[in-house]
Design an enzyme around this catalytic site. Structure first.
Site, PDB file in Angstrom:
ATOM      1  N   SER A 149       3.617  35.621  78.445  1.00  0.00           N
ATOM      2  CA  SER A 149       4.032  34.682  77.403  1.00  0.00           C
ATOM      3  C   SER A 149       3.686  33.246  77.762  1.00  0.00           C
ATOM      4  CB  SER A 149       5.545  34.768  77.169  1.00  0.00           C
ATOM      5  OG  SER A 149       5.912  33.876  76.150  1.00  0.00           O
ATOM      6  N   LYS A 175       8.871  42.140  76.974  1.00  0.00           N
ATOM      7  CA  LYS A 175       8.062  41.162  76.238  1.00  0.00           C
ATOM      8  C   LYS A 175       8.268  41.317  74.727  1.00  0.00           C
ATOM      9  CE  LYS A 175       5.000  37.918  75.459  1.00  0.00           C
ATOM     10  NZ  LYS A 175       4.454  38.044  74.166  1.00  0.00           N
ATOM     11  N   HIS A 192      11.448  39.703  73.954  1.00  0.00           N
ATOM     12  CA  HIS A 192      11.206  38.248  74.024  1.00  0.00           C
ATOM     13  C   HIS A 192      10.656  37.763  72.688  1.00  0.00           C
ATOM     14  CE1 HIS A 192       8.288  34.952  74.351  1.00  0.00           C
ATOM     15  NE2 HIS A 192       9.048  34.437  75.315  1.00  0.00           N
ATOM     16  N   ASN A 193       9.679  38.483  72.172  1.00  0.00           N
ATOM     17  CA  ASN A 193       9.066  38.065  70.909  1.00  0.00           C
ATOM     18  C   ASN A 193      10.046  38.187  69.748  1.00  0.00           C
ATOM     19  OD1 ASN A 193       6.817  37.785  72.498  1.00  0.00           O
ATOM     20  ND2 ASN A 193       5.429  38.783  71.087  1.00  0.00           N
ATOM     21  N   GLU A 252      12.087  35.270  69.897  1.00  0.00           N
ATOM     22  CA  GLU A 252      11.214  34.173  69.443  1.00  0.00           C
ATOM     23  C   GLU A 252      11.196  34.100  67.909  1.00  0.00           C
ATOM     24  OE1 GLU A 252       7.175  34.224  71.261  1.00  0.00           O
ATOM     25  OE2 GLU A 252       6.408  34.311  69.219  1.00  0.00           O
ATOM     26  N   ARG A 285      32.649  59.646  53.443  1.00  0.00           N
ATOM     27  CA  ARG A 285      31.799  60.700  54.022  1.00  0.00           C
ATOM     28  C   ARG A 285      32.520  62.042  54.002  1.00  0.00           C
ATOM     29  NH1 ARG A 285      30.779  60.040  59.453  1.00  0.00           N
ATOM     30  NH2 ARG A 285      28.820  61.174  59.345  1.00  0.00           N
TER      31      ARG A 285
HETATM   32  C1  6PG Z   1       4.029  34.475  73.573  1.00  0.00           C
HETATM   33  C2  6PG Z   1       3.935  34.783  72.134  1.00  0.00           C
HETATM   34  C3  6PG Z   1       2.670  35.456  71.817  1.00  0.00           C
HETATM   35  C4  6PG Z   1       2.410  35.493  70.323  1.00  0.00           C
HETATM   36  C5  6PG Z   1       2.640  36.797  69.695  1.00  0.00           C
HETATM   37  C6  6PG Z   1       3.591  36.893  68.524  1.00  0.00           C
HETATM   38  O1  6PG Z   1       5.027  34.897  74.136  1.00  0.00           O
HETATM   39  O2  6PG Z   1       3.139  33.809  74.104  1.00  0.00           O
HETATM   40  O3  6PG Z   1       4.998  35.613  71.717  1.00  0.00           O
HETATM   41  O4  6PG Z   1       2.633  36.684  72.466  1.00  0.00           O
HETATM   42  O5  6PG Z   1       2.856  34.456  69.659  1.00  0.00           O
HETATM   43  O6  6PG Z   1       1.355  37.131  69.326  1.00  0.00           O
HETATM   44  O7  6PG Z   1       2.933  36.492  67.408  1.00  0.00           O
HETATM   45  P1  6PG Z   1       3.104  36.831  65.878  1.00  0.00           P
HETATM   46  O8  6PG Z   1       3.987  35.740  65.375  1.00  0.00           O
HETATM   47  O9  6PG Z   1       1.718  36.715  65.371  1.00  0.00           O
HETATM   48  O10 6PG Z   1       3.658  38.204  65.710  1.00  0.00           O
END
Ligand code: 6PG
Length: 473
Positions: free
Chosen positions: A136, A190, A193-194, A197, A450
């Site tokens: 990242s 990861k 993490h995203n 994000e 249910r």
């Molecule tokens: C990072 C980012 C990187 C990227 C991804 C997610 O940690 O450097 O997360 O991996 O931004 O590609 O991107 P999208 O927004 O295109 O799904």
């Protein structure tokens, strides 16, 4: 095409000289490692080495896979920075006949951890090691110090550790990289993490929408506010860059750049995978799911444009809470979004036997990666103490922060609802907070329903066993 380096000297090979692969190879070369490089389109290789300037002395270019593999010290370490999915499987098929027992190949892309688990098992049968590694920090992170989340075997980690610890970002001298668990652990961390994000980005965008649409703030003024917030508890890369992009002007028109950007966001899949895996694991990362959904709806531009004049908002506009409330609301949503992400990590760790080290994950996210923030240092600290019932949001320091910010989140969400401004992540965060703090919820009625239609049975509060209701069907 071997650049004068004796065969077998390169400590690591990098296959794939796109943006991230080139930046990582240069980072390694810059740190004194001998790096063998190659690329599917061989004409890129010379350009890359020519542009590397003095670093070229540490780069050994090869234009065939066989020469590339032969140019590596054994046991070999080869980093692939290529598109995920089928290209990686094809690459594995091509390279494995050239490898020897003990060699490690690394997939540094945003791969689906299920693929990583499958590939690890497949390579293990041939006494080869497969590492799924999350990287990242984008291009600049890769060049000057990314955060890296490493899966795979202890053998591979022993090979990789000296290189990765050197090239990684550092938080107060602590390298932002670690071996997190076997097979798919690195790629799963990861992915989450995203997911975090996505939620963080969307929460920031929702605060922007409130200031823009409920209080008519121009972009630059919102940007200046974010820049100011970046000096306080919200300090983070994403708040920092949001401040910067909101203050940028289009050189052609003199208009704020963001005002000229179409409101349709793309996504490559990792946020969606987080939400899907959370559901499969019996969790609901509702803030992350809300952020993924917000991007999907953003893509329906035509529908939204047609719907605007047709669907009456019936709003009851109220004044926007002050900027201290907006700041606190964003803080509360950020804490809750991170807490949901860590719950998904815990659930996956239990399911896949990874023994993920939560404080360590928070630590390696403190620098280099996209979600780096001062909050992550606080979360690492909170994780180091015994968490009440294993829950991050029950840690005394985190509870204290929620105590001082949740009222603001409530006021901000209430205002957004009155004004008809969508705030899916802020409201998902609040709904989860309210759900998790409600000892007696409303699913007693779900259980009764249910049992009524499916005789599923229910537990009673006053006695043991499975029971059925006296329903008058
Ligand atoms: C990072 C980012 C990187 C990227 C991804 C997610 O940690 O450097 O997360 O991996 O931004 O590609 O991107 P999208 O927004 O295109 O799904």
């Amino acid at each position: 095409m071997n650049g004068g380096i004796t065969m077998g000297q390169a400590q690591i090979g990098v296959y794939g000289l796109g943006t991230m692969g080139s930046a990582l190879a240069l980072n390694m070369a810059d740190n004194g490692f001998q790096v063998a490089v190659t690329n599917r389109e061989t004409d890129w290789i010379k350009t890359f080495v020519d542009e590397a300037g003095p670093l070229a002395k540490n780069l050994t270019p090869h234009d065939s896979l066989t020469a590339f593999v032969q140019g590596l010290a054994t046991p070999r370490v080869i980093l692939f920075m290529i598109p995920s999915g089928r290209p990686m499987d094809m690459m594995i098929d091509s390279i494995t006949p050239l490898l020897d027992t003990g060699d490690t190949i690394i997939d540094g892309g945003n791969a689906n951890f299920h693929d990583t688990r499958r590939r690890s098992a497949m390579l293990a049968e041939q006494d080869l090691h497969f590492v799924g590694m999350g990287v990242s920090g984008g291009e600049s992170g890769a060049r000057s110090g990314p955060s890296m989340m490493v899966g795979g075997t202890d053998h591979s980690w022993t090979q990789l550790k000296p290189i990765l610890q050197t090239i990684s970002a550092k938080f107060e001298d602590d390298p932002c990289v670690d071996h997190l668990g076997s097979d798919g652990a690195g790629h799963f961390v990861k992915t989450v993490h995203n997911g975090i994000e996505y939620a963080d980005m969307q929460a920031i965008a929702e605060i922007y929408a409130l200031l823009r649409d409920a209080d008519s703030w121009p972009a630059a003024k919102i940007g200046a506010l974010f820049t100011q917030w970046n000096d306080g508890p919200l300090r983070s890369y994403l708040v920092e860059i949001s401040g910067k992009v909101l203050q940028a002007t289009d050189p052609e028109t003199g208009t704020p750049m963001v005002d000229l950007i179409r409101d349709k966001a793309g996504q490559k899949g990792t946020g969606r995978w987080t939400a899907i895996e959370a559901l499969i694991l019996g969790q609901s990362a509702s803030t992350i799911e809300a952020a993924v959904g917000a991007r999907s709806w953003s893509s329906e531009k035509t529908t939204r444009t047609s719907a605007q004049p047709l669907l009456a908002a019936n709003t009851n506009p109220t004044d926007l809470p002050d900027t201290d409330d907006l700041q606190a609301a964003l803080m509360a949503a950020r804490i809750l979004g991170h807490a949901q992400g860590f719950r998904v990590l815990q659930a996956a760790s239990d399911e896949y036997d990874w023994s993920l080290n939560m404080p360590r994950i928070a630590e390696i996210w403190r620098a280099g990666c996209i979600i780096r923030s001062t909050l992550l240092d606080d979360l690492a600290e909170a994780f180091r103490d015994d968490l009440p019932h294993g829950e991050l949001i029950l840690a005394p320091t985190i509870r204290a922060r929620l105590d001082t910010s949740i009222g603001a989140l409530r006021r901000v969400v209430a205002t957004a609802i009155s004004c008809g401004i969508p705030v899916p992540v802020l409201s998902a965060a609040l709904a989860w907070f309210d759900s998790i703090r409600t000892a007696r919820g409303s699913t007693n009625l779900i259980q009764a329903q249910r049992d009524f239609f499916g005789e599923h049975g229910f537990q009673r509060c006053d006695k043991d066993g499975n029971h059925h209701g006296p329903w008058n069907r």
